[in-house]
Design an enzyme around this catalytic site. Structure first.
Site, short mmCIF file in Angstrom:
data_model
loop_
_atom_site.label_atom_id
_atom_site.label_comp_id
_atom_site.label_asym_id
_atom_site.label_seq_id
_atom_site.Cartn_x
_atom_site.Cartn_y
_atom_site.Cartn_z
N GLY A 425 0.86 -1.17 0.00
CA GLY A 425 0.00 0.00 0.00
C GLY A 425 0.89 1.22 0.00
N GLY A 426 0.27 2.33 -0.17
CA GLY A 426 1.05 3.56 -0.20
C GLY A 426 1.72 3.84 1.12
N GLY A 428 2.56 1.31 3.55
CA GLY A 428 3.24 0.23 4.24
C GLY A 428 3.02 -1.09 3.53
N VAL A 430 1.97 -5.45 3.93
CA VAL A 430 1.35 -6.52 4.70
C VAL A 430 2.19 -7.78 4.52
CG1 VAL A 430 -0.71 -7.88 5.10
CG2 VAL A 430 -0.91 -5.52 4.34
N ASP A 540 -13.79 2.77 3.32
CA ASP A 540 -13.05 2.46 2.09
C ASP A 540 -13.50 1.11 1.56
OD1 ASP A 540 -11.34 2.84 0.02
OD2 ASP A 540 -9.51 2.35 1.14
#
Ligand SMILES: *[C@@H]1O[C@H](CO)[C@@H](O)[C@H](O)[C@H]1NC(C)=O
Ligand SMILES: *[C@@H]1O[C@H](CO)[C@@H](O)[C@H](O)[C@H]1NC(C)=O
Ligand SMILES: *[C@@H]1O[C@H](CO)[C@@H](O)[C@H](O)[C@H]1NC(C)=O
Ligand SMILES: *[C@@H]1O[C@H](CO)[C@@H](O)[C@H](O)[C@H]1NC(C)=O
Ligand SMILES: *[C@@H]1O[C@H](CO)[C@@H](O)[C@H](O)[C@H]1NC(C)=O
Ligand SMILES: *[C@@H]1O[C@H](CO)[C@@H](O)[C@H](O)[C@H]1NC(C)=O
Ligand SMILES: *[C@@H]1O[C@H](CO)[C@@H](O)[C@H](O)[C@H]1NC(C)=O
Ligand SMILES: *[C@@H]1O[C@H](CO)[C@@H](O)[C@H](O)[C@H]1NC(C)=O
Ligand SMILES: *[C@@H]1O[C@H](CO)[C@@H](O)[C@H](O)[C@H]1NC(C)=O
Ligand SMILES: *[C@@H]1O[C@H](CO)[C@@H](O)[C@H](O)[C@H]1NC(C)=O
Length: 739
Positions: A425-426, A428, A430, A540
């Site tokens: 993701g922008g 971080g 997973v 979201d």
């Protein structure tokens, strides 16, 4: 002018020709004479023929006692005064050459002598010097290979003559003797001025080779004939002798003498004359006879005493040892109290001290660092609301929520290895991880987090931890010790809905599966909106945030954008967040996230399920970028069939699909007020699902109608283009979970 020449022939050279006597064992027999007058005659020299002397002629000497004079030892015509075996030398007397002016006859008298030694003898270069005396002299010493001259003059105004000092400008000149001289002859310059008045005072010039230690200049040597007369025209000279010419290698194969160094502890050596024998260090005596080399008792013989004063000396074979009184040792040749041990103790002590110090400092440093780390961890823990969480957990039993330590998560994710990354993701990444208990987890690790987030974090997590719904990804725990908290979720293995629909594999997805996924997702969102208090808004909703497990059960994930519904106006969300294509146009205008925003986004997900098209296609034509717009236009123009996924289109379910499309349209209402609630959406989808599972329902449209409930009226409204706006994400946790 009358000149007389005296020549004195020396005999050893002639005697060398005498035949060698029978070879014999080179040892000193009992019955040989070993003394001549005051002089010892050790083997290899002897007064009798071999075996008393070594069978080389030069070693056999002649001890003669002339009538009326002392006993003298001769080697040929040379009078020998001393024999030394250890340094292979002997002393004899040689003739002085002279030049004298006779006042009476007014003529010059010149006597020249020469010396010619046998081949195993040479004049010792170290012990002898060439001495020239006189005030008008220019004298030469001519050897077989050298001619050495020396001039001595007298000028008392320049250099006064002094007893004991030999100076060339004071009547005395001395020169070093070259090595290896076996032969020499003395000469004088014949060009002299006999009318020179000097001759009256110093009538004679002399040249001789003599032992330097035996020469002591005296002024009387010039003014009288004392030098010449003191020993019958002779001076002492030192000679080195050898067993034979050659090297020690030659000594071993010498078949006339045999190997000469017969003594224990002896060895062969060479000097200027040839090879000789010597005793080893620590031994003395005669190496030429058996057991001739005897141990030196250094303790009693050596002067000075070889050991330090209060110590004792013990002789050993070939050496000695010194020892000091108890508690002392030899330092710099003196017995001293054993400083060594105290010194050693000091060194050892210092070393140990140093090591202890280093270890201590290291430990202290490590402890300090640990404390610091612990402190930091505690700080973060507090910052992230860890204490609040703990308090809540204490009061609310049954929350299966775990606070993970940093190490635990590092271990689980193989130290956050790149290969364990399952989502980007922008903000971080997973990671997939496996806990010690073999439970698979997804660890969400963010890069940054802002201050406000830090405060809210614990609270949000607490709420998420309380959510326990089969269609919501379970938050198992978190790690608060780090600057940016990490979240630990259950691991959902089958990727996201987005990937299922739009991924590379064109897998067939039957309508009922799509409907089930939609239904499950809707239920999850409805649960968030209604069952939790205060309501939780996802914020979201999109296909990438709907994960699928093994049997394609939907799991809503990523509550990074979630907020608790604001209780009062002051808690307005000030920044718009969300994802292009899913974003509620009203939310963009009002900047207020409501439960209806989630409904709008879910509507887009429904469209994705129906059309298998992506929500927002950047590459598409201007009016086809947004799936919702395309859909709403199609609905308006009654061309729904054009955009539906071919896979699910068939004549049987047209009506059915139209129902779902209608639901989606309601969700996409411009005005949030007109959108159904999530609960209503979920219920309707559930009813539709049941109808689909029981096809008999199709045959009875009324039944269908009753099942579907009231059909909403079509509300038209102006559409806001969702194609061209920039979005600022509010929450750093806006990541996608799943593959
Ligand atoms: C040694 O000399 C003595 C007298 O000169 C003689 O009587 C004796 O036999 C000799 N011994 C040997 C071994 O030649
Ligand atoms: C030793 O000296 C004596 C007397 O001068 C002489 O007769 C004898 O030949 C000499 N022997 C040797 C070996 O020179
Ligand atoms: C000088 O010569 C004479 C005659 O030959 C001699 O008698 C005298 O002893 C000589 N003097 C010296 C000092 O040699
Ligand atoms: C001694 O030496 C000095 C200085 O070189 C010189 O003047 C003098 O004449 C010399 N005397 C004799 C006797 O040669
Ligand atoms: C040197 O010594 C001798 C006696 O040995 C003596 O007659 C003479 O005067 C001394 N010469 C000097 C310069 O002292
Ligand atoms: C040489 O003689 C002088 C006196 O003439 C004396 O003082 C000196 O010690 C002597 N040197 C040696 C080395 O014999
Ligand atoms: C010899 O010495 C004397 C006196 O010094 C001098 O008069 C004479 O010329 C010298 N003769 C030669 C040949 O040098
Ligand atoms: C000694 O050896 C040489 C050659 O090495 C030989 O010519 C000579 O005859 C030998 N002499 C004796 C006495 O053996
Ligand atoms: C000398 O050496 C030989 C052999 O190296 C040995 O047998 C003998 O005992 C030694 N003699 C002495 C006195 O050391
Ligand atoms: C005697 O022993 C000392 C010490 O072990 C050694 O340095 C020295 O060379 C020895 N001396 C001889 C003559 O072997």
């Amino acid at each position: 002018m009358h000149t007389m020449e005296f020549a004195r022939l020396l005999l050893p050279c002639l005697l060398a020709a005498v035949s060698v006597l029978a070879a014999a064992v080179a040892q000193s027999p009992d019955n040989c004479t070993r003394r001549c007058g005051d002089i010892d005659v050790p083997y290899p020299f002897g007064l009798e023929p071999p075996p008393c002397a070594m069978n080389n002629v030069p070693f056999q000497l002649n001890c003669t006692t002339a009538v009326g004079s002392a006993t003298k030892l001769y080697s040929g015509s040379l009078e020998v005064t001393k024999i030394s075996v250890p340094d292979n030398k002997f002393w004899f007397k040689t003739w002085i050459s002279r030049q004298c002016y006779n006042q009476t006859t007014k003529s010059m008298l010149t006597e020249t002598s020469w010396l010619d030694l046998v081949e195993t003898n040479v004049l010792s270069a170290e012990d002898n010097k060439i001495i020239v005396l006189g005030c008008n002299s220019l004298a030469y010493m001519r050897s077989d290979t050298y001619t050495i001259g020396c001039v001595s003059t007298c000028n008392n105004t320049v250099t006064p003559m002094v007893n004991g000092s030999c100076s060339a400008s004071a009547g005395c000149c001395q020169l070093d003797l070259p090595k290896g001289v076996r032969y020499y002859q003395g000469f004088f310059n014949s060009l002299y001025n006999t009318t020179d008045p000097k001759w009256r005072n110093t009538p004679c010039n002399y040249v001789t080779v003599m032992e330097s230690a035996a020469f002591n200049f005296s002024t009387t040597f010039l003014t009288s004939t004392a030098f010449y007369d003191r020993d019958d025209a002779r001076t002492p000279v030192v000679m080195e002798w050898a067993i034979a010419q050659g090297t020690c290698g030659d000594a071993k194969i010498d078949n006339t003498t045999g190997y000469p160094c017969v003594s224990n502890n002896s060895y062969c050596d060479t000097n200027d004359a040839g090879y000789v024998c010597k005793c080893h260090g620590g031994y003395k005596g005669n190496p030429y006879i058996a057991n001739g080399c005897i141990d030196i008792d250094e303790c009693t013989e050596n002067v000075p005493y070889p050991c330090p004063a209060p110590g004792s000396c013990r002789n050993t074979l070939g050496n000695f040892t010194c020892s000091c009184p108890r508690g002392e040792s030899i330092t710099d040749g003196v017995c001293k109290k054993k400083q060594k041990s105290t010194w050693m103790a000091l060194v050892v002590g210092a070393s140990i001290g140093l090591v202890v110090l280093v270890v201590g400092i290291t430990c202290a440093y490590l402890i300090q660092e640990r404390r610091k780390l612990h402190h930091i961890k505690q700080k973060y823990f507090r910052q992230h609301g860890g204490l609040l969480l703990f308090q809540e957990m204490r009061s609310q039993q049954g929350i299966s929520f775990k606070i993970f330590s940093e190490e635990e998560l590092q271990q689980a994710t193989d130290n956050f290895a790149e290969k364990e990354v399952i989502g980007h993701g922008g903000h971080g990444k997973v990671y997939k991880g496996v806990l010690k208990s073999d439970v698979e987890v997804a660890v969400k690790r963010c890069m940054t987090i802002d201050e406000q987030q830090k405060k809210e974090f614990g609270k949000e997590m607490l709420i998420l931890s309380q959510i326990n719904h089969r269609n919501i990804v379970k938050l198992l725990g978190c790690c608060l010790e780090v600057e940016v908290p990490m979240l630990v979720y259950e691991f959902i293995p089958n990727g996201t809905l987005f990937h299922l629909l739009h991924g590379n594999s064109s897998r067939h997805i039957p309508l009922h599966t799509r409907l089930r996924i939609a239904c499950e997702s809707a239920e999850a969102l409805a649960y968030l909106h209604s069952c939790a208090s205060p309501p939780i808004l996802h914020g979201d909703v999109k296909s990438t945030n709907i994960l699928l497990n093994g049997d394609l059960t939907a799991k809503v994930s990523d509550f990074g954008a979630s907020i608790l519904a604001p209780n009062d106006e002051s808690q307005f969300v000030t920044l718009v967040q969300g994802t292009c294509g899913y974003l509620d146009p009203e939310y963009m205008q009002m900047c207020q996230l409501t439960d209806k925003s989630d409904v709008y986004s879910f509507g887009v997900v429904l469209l994705e399920l129906l059309t298998r098209k992506v929500a927002f296609n950047l590459k598409g034509p201007e009016n086809e970028k947004s799936l919702s717009m395309v859909f709403l236009n199609a609905m308006k123009e009654n061309k729904l069939e054009d955009i539906l996924d071919d896979e699910i289109k068939n004549n049987d379910n047209v009506e059915f699909i139209e129902e779902i499309a209608e639901l989606a349209r309601q969700c996409l209402e411009m005005c949030g007020m007109n959108r159904p609630s999530m609960k209503e959406v979920a219920d309707k989808l559930d009813r539709l699902r049941k109808v689909l599972q029981h096809p008999w329902a199709h045959k009875d449209p009324e039944e269908l109608d009753s099942l579907l409930g009231e059909s909403s009226s079509v509300n038209s409204g102006s559409l806001v283009s969702t194609g061209n706006f920039s979005i600022t994400k509010k929450v750093a946790m806006g990541l996608e979970i799943g593959r």
